[in-house]
Design a protein around this motif. Structure first.
Motif: not given
Length: 189
Positions: A57-68, A82-88
């Motif tokens: 859904i978010l593609q390149k608009q946000a970073v999606v982290f799992e369990g971090h 956690a849906i967070v700001r780019r860039p990673d």
């Protein structure tokens, strides 16, 4: 009288760096080190599937982290998603701070009360704008929004329909994609 030791985020990070906590699944919550409930298969399934769906859904608009981990003033919890700001690359030297976070998601298969209460309050006090809890057993999601006086003033429980995150109002998300169980799955969580 005994009082528990209060650990700072710096203390906790130093213990992590030194390997003191390497053989423990834990997180720092309000200055206390809490063991994390062992992850069951259904929890892993929901976390992996839902994070993948949010990435689409978010593609390149946000970073999606799992369990971090994320770093708060007195805590370093590990939200399921956690849906967070780019860039990673902004997280090479530190975990995401509250100002980096669009929203957080916890998957609750054995931790529903903890996620709805302790984690909700923790995230609201940190200023996280939006927080979702996916109830695996109930096949529904509780959405917390609208920060006010250290808590969320809006709580909506949904099991169907379309929702749009506050940070991305033009990105519709199908609730059933997040809360449904695979067809043919016979076991209760």
């Amino acid at each position: 009288m005994r009082t528990p030791t209060q650990w700072s985020v710096a203390d906790y990070q130093r213990m992590r760096k030194l390997g003191i906590l390497d053989h423990r699944r834990c997180e720092l919550i309000n200055g206390e080190i809490w063991d994390i409930t062992p992850e069951r298969e259904l929890h892993r399934f929901f976390t992996d599937r839902d994070a993948g769906y949010l990435r689409q859904i978010l593609q390149k608009q946000a970073v999606v982290f799992e369990g971090h981990p994320i770093t708060l003033a007195k805590s370093e919890p590990e939200p399921d998603i956690a849906i967070v700001r780019r860039p990673d690359t902004r997280y090479l030297q530190h975990h995401p701070y509250p100002e980096d976070i669009y929203w957080l998601v916890e998957v609750a298969d054995s931790t529903l009360a903890y996620d709805l209460n302790t984690k909700r309050k923790l995230y609201a006090e940190a200023g996280i704008a939006e927080y979702w809890v996916i109830d695996v057993a109930g096949r529904e999601m509780t959405m917390f929004r609208d920060l006010w006086d250290g808590d969320y003033s809006t709580q909506n429980v949904v099991s169907d329909g379309i929702v749009c995150p506050v940070a991305f109002p033009g990105k519709p998300i199908e609730v059933r994609q997040l809360v449904s169980i695979p067809e043919g799955y016979a076991n209760d969580p």
